[in-house]
Write an enzyme that holds these catalytic residues in place. Structure first.
Site, short mmCIF file in Angstrom:
data_model
loop_
_atom_site.label_atom_id
_atom_site.label_comp_id
_atom_site.label_asym_id
_atom_site.label_seq_id
_atom_site.Cartn_x
_atom_site.Cartn_y
_atom_site.Cartn_z
N TRP A 94 -7.64 2.71 -2.80
CA TRP A 94 -7.47 2.76 -1.25
C TRP A 94 -7.75 1.62 -0.30
O TRP A 94 -8.51 1.03 -0.81
CB TRP A 94 -7.92 3.78 -0.55
CG TRP A 94 -7.85 5.48 -1.18
CD1 TRP A 94 -8.52 5.88 -1.98
CD2 TRP A 94 -6.39 5.98 -1.15
NE1 TRP A 94 -8.06 7.11 -2.62
CE2 TRP A 94 -6.73 7.28 -2.06
CE3 TRP A 94 -5.33 5.78 -0.68
CZ2 TRP A 94 -5.70 8.25 -2.13
CZ3 TRP A 94 -4.28 6.99 -0.78
CH2 TRP A 94 -4.60 8.05 -1.56
N HIS A 113 -10.44 4.72 2.41
CA HIS A 113 -11.63 4.96 1.98
C HIS A 113 -12.85 5.51 3.10
O HIS A 113 -13.53 6.27 3.13
CB HIS A 113 -12.49 3.70 1.49
CG HIS A 113 -11.89 3.40 0.03
ND1 HIS A 113 -12.51 4.18 -0.98
CD2 HIS A 113 -11.35 2.28 -0.63
CE1 HIS A 113 -12.00 3.55 -2.15
NE2 HIS A 113 -11.34 2.40 -1.84
N ASP A 124 -15.43 -2.57 -2.56
CA ASP A 124 -14.27 -3.69 -2.68
C ASP A 124 -14.73 -5.10 -2.25
O ASP A 124 -14.11 -6.03 -2.61
CB ASP A 124 -13.29 -3.18 -1.89
CG ASP A 124 -12.45 -1.96 -2.41
OD1 ASP A 124 -12.21 -2.05 -3.65
OD2 ASP A 124 -12.02 -1.27 -1.68
N ARG A 178 -16.72 -6.71 -5.12
CA ARG A 178 -16.07 -7.03 -6.26
C ARG A 178 -15.46 -8.59 -6.40
O ARG A 178 -15.44 -9.21 -7.86
CB ARG A 178 -14.98 -6.09 -6.84
CG ARG A 178 -13.87 -5.95 -5.71
CD ARG A 178 -13.10 -5.01 -6.21
NE ARG A 178 -12.21 -5.30 -7.46
CZ ARG A 178 -10.79 -5.09 -7.59
NH1 ARG A 178 -10.28 -4.72 -6.47
NH2 ARG A 178 -10.35 -5.52 -8.65
N HIS A 216 -12.90 0.13 -10.77
CA HIS A 216 -11.96 0.84 -9.70
C HIS A 216 -10.86 1.75 -10.23
O HIS A 216 -10.07 2.37 -9.32
CB HIS A 216 -11.56 -0.26 -8.61
CG HIS A 216 -12.66 -0.96 -7.86
ND1 HIS A 216 -12.89 -0.68 -6.60
CD2 HIS A 216 -13.44 -1.91 -8.39
CE1 HIS A 216 -14.22 -1.52 -6.20
NE2 HIS A 216 -14.37 -2.23 -7.31
N HIS A 240 -17.36 5.25 -3.36
CA HIS A 240 -16.20 4.69 -3.55
C HIS A 240 -15.19 4.96 -4.56
O HIS A 240 -14.15 5.14 -4.46
CB HIS A 240 -16.43 2.99 -3.59
CG HIS A 240 -15.29 2.15 -3.51
ND1 HIS A 240 -14.79 1.85 -2.43
CD2 HIS A 240 -14.41 1.62 -4.41
CE1 HIS A 240 -13.81 0.87 -2.61
NE2 HIS A 240 -13.54 0.91 -3.77
N ASP A 242 -11.40 6.20 -5.21
CA ASP A 242 -10.58 5.51 -5.79
C ASP A 242 -9.63 6.41 -6.84
O ASP A 242 -8.51 5.90 -7.06
CB ASP A 242 -10.87 4.28 -6.54
CG ASP A 242 -10.74 2.95 -5.53
OD1 ASP A 242 -10.19 3.10 -4.58
OD2 ASP A 242 -11.59 1.96 -5.78
N HIS A 292 -4.26 4.02 -9.14
CA HIS A 292 -5.52 3.88 -9.68
C HIS A 292 -5.69 4.49 -11.09
O HIS A 292 -6.89 4.05 -11.69
CB HIS A 292 -6.82 4.05 -8.74
CG HIS A 292 -6.80 2.73 -7.67
ND1 HIS A 292 -7.81 1.94 -7.71
CD2 HIS A 292 -6.05 2.26 -6.87
CE1 HIS A 292 -7.75 1.36 -6.85
NE2 HIS A 292 -6.81 1.31 -6.18
N HIS A 339 1.53 -1.12 -5.01
CA HIS A 339 0.29 -0.75 -5.01
C HIS A 339 -0.46 -0.57 -3.69
O HIS A 339 -1.02 0.31 -3.19
CB HIS A 339 -0.69 -1.48 -6.05
CG HIS A 339 -2.24 -1.14 -5.99
ND1 HIS A 339 -2.38 -0.47 -7.23
CD2 HIS A 339 -3.27 -1.16 -5.33
CE1 HIS A 339 -3.88 0.03 -7.00
NE2 HIS A 339 -4.26 -0.45 -5.76
N ASP A 364 -1.95 2.22 -1.57
CA ASP A 364 -3.37 1.97 -1.07
C ASP A 364 -3.46 2.02 0.39
O ASP A 364 -4.39 2.66 0.99
CB ASP A 364 -3.68 0.60 -1.30
CG ASP A 364 -4.68 0.61 -2.76
OD1 ASP A 364 -5.02 1.41 -3.21
OD2 ASP A 364 -4.89 -0.65 -3.10
N1 DCM Z 1 -5.68 -2.36 -9.68
C1 DCM Z 1 -5.46 -1.06 -10.09
N2 DCM Z 1 -4.98 -1.07 -11.47
C2 DCM Z 1 -5.10 -2.58 -12.20
C3 DCM Z 1 -5.41 -3.46 -11.37
C4 DCM Z 1 -5.69 -3.47 -10.13
O1 DCM Z 1 -5.38 0.12 -9.63
N3 DCM Z 1 -4.58 -2.58 -13.37
C5 DCM Z 1 -6.15 -2.26 -8.07
C6 DCM Z 1 -7.44 -2.74 -7.57
C7 DCM Z 1 -7.09 -2.84 -6.28
C8 DCM Z 1 -5.68 -3.56 -6.33
O2 DCM Z 1 -5.01 -2.83 -7.56
O3 DCM Z 1 -7.13 -1.90 -5.27
C9 DCM Z 1 -5.41 -5.05 -6.42
O4 DCM Z 1 -6.36 -5.37 -7.35
P1 DCM Z 1 -6.69 -6.85 -7.70
O5 DCM Z 1 -7.32 -7.55 -6.63
O6 DCM Z 1 -7.53 -6.85 -9.15
O7 DCM Z 1 -5.30 -7.57 -8.10
ZN ZN Z 2 -6.05 0.05 -4.94
ZN ZN Z 3 -11.91 0.03 -5.17
#
Ligand code: DCM
Ligand code: ZN
Ligand code: ZN
Ligand code: DCM
Ligand code: DCM
Length: 273
Positions: A1, A6, A45, A48, A60, A118, A122, A128, A151, A155
């Site tokens: 999210w 969140h 978030d 990370r 996440h 968190h 998620d 996710h 995504h 989110d």
């Molecule tokens: N994300 C996900 N699954 C993945 C990679 C990333 O759910 N395999 C999620 C984490 C964040 C968003 O996507 O909420 C963007 O991730 P990133 O900043 O790693 O691209």
């Molecule tokens: Zn996300």
């Molecule tokens: Zn997150």
């Protein structure tokens, strides 16, 4: 999210925790205000992308290697990477917060609490719990004529459109949306089903509990996120009929996440006493 999701989930949870739980976590988080959960909801978030927090990136999500829309499921052995996933992370930080041996310093308890707040949240975002195109990050779509990835739409865009858009600080809009969801849970459209929302919840089986929540979330990937598969959605405008079907899913998942987070924090504060 995104931040709005969140923070809304945290405000929903604040409405359902016991007084003892509220006091426990206000002390642990060193925040006596009614925003004690909301104010830490996006901390995981933010850290990370720092050097020390880099190892928490995989926590996440869980990349379910299923095959939507014909087959959806989350299988721990197949889908949770060796670096960890949202389910193993909830397990780890729940056990660090309980700290049965009393070995950890207070700062680690505080961090564990912020991760739990968190990650429960998620795992309720369907993408996710899905591997396809890195949880939809690689699927390019339009939402109200803006070019976004799928995504981000799940989110942020859908939730913010439900409340008519969010500008500036999300806290006020999140609190209002949370108040509405709390009414829906207490006396409205979710009232009859909320007793089922806590089925299987147990601190003695964190992985089993998290799998129930992640599988329910992942099932929406087949029914509402990619109902015709990944190829069919590429380049499509999702702000109209797709949104109409998706919005109730986002709403119920935010409500469930808040209600379950409250129950999880209640179990934790009772166990830690
Ligand atoms: N994300 C996900 N699954 C993945 C990679 C990333 O759910 N395999 C999620 C984490 C964040 C968003 O996507 O909420 C963007 O991730 P990133 O900043 O790693 O691209
Ligand atoms: Zn996300
Ligand atoms: Zn997150
Ligand atoms: N914030 C807000 N309303 C609140 C709490 C916080 O607008 N009720 C904003 C102020 C800061 C950010 O959120 O820009 C982070 O707040 P904090 O440092 O208190 O977590
Ligand atoms: N850490 C964690 N989960 C664990 C062990 C450690 O998140 N099971 C984090 C907490 C600390 C950092 O890693 O911020 C370093 O911990 P340690 O000094 O225990 O290796």
């Amino acid at each position: 999210w995104g931040g709005f999701g969140h923070i809304t989930i945290a405000y929903v949870a604040s409405n359902f925790v016991s007084d003892h739980t509220a006091t426990h976590f206000q002390t642990l988080l060193r925040n006596q205000s009614s925003d004690y959960l909301a104010n830490v909801a996006t901390w995981a978030d933010n850290i990370r992308y720092t050097k020390w927090g880099h190892f928490t990136g995989p926590f996440h999500f869980i990349d379910a290697k299923d095959d939507p829309p014909s087959s959806c499921d989350v299988i721990m052995e197949r889908d949770c990477k060796s670096e960890g996933c949202v389910i193993s992370a909830l397990q780890n930080y729940t056990s660090r917060l309980i700290d049965a041996d009393g070995l950890l310093p207070a700062i680690e308890h505080e961090q564990a609490a912020k991760f739990i707040i968190h990650f429960v949240s998620d795992m309720h975002q369907p993408l996710h719990t899905e591997d396809v195109a890195k949880g939809g990050n690689g699927i390019h779509v339009k939402f109200d004529h803006k070019f976004l990835n799928l995504h981000h739409v799940w989110d942020t865009s859908i939730a913010e459109k439900i409340v008519g858009g969010v500008r500036g600080s999300p806290y006020g809009a999140a609190r209002q949306f949370a108040d509405k969801l709390v009414d829906d849970i207490r006396t409205g459209k979710y009232q009859a089903e909320t007793k089922n929302w806590l089925n299987g919840i147990s601190l003695d089986d964190v992985e089993g509990t998290a799998l129930i929540w992640a599988r329910e979330s992942n099932a929406y990937v087949c029914t509402h996120v990619l109902p015709q598969g990944p190829k069919a959605i590429m380049g499509q405008e999702l702000g109209s009929s797709y949104y109409d079907d998706a919005a109730p899913v986002v709403e119920i998942q935010i409500a469930r996440a808040g209600f379950r987070l409250a129950a999880w924090l209640d179990l934790l504060s009772a166990k830690i006493a």
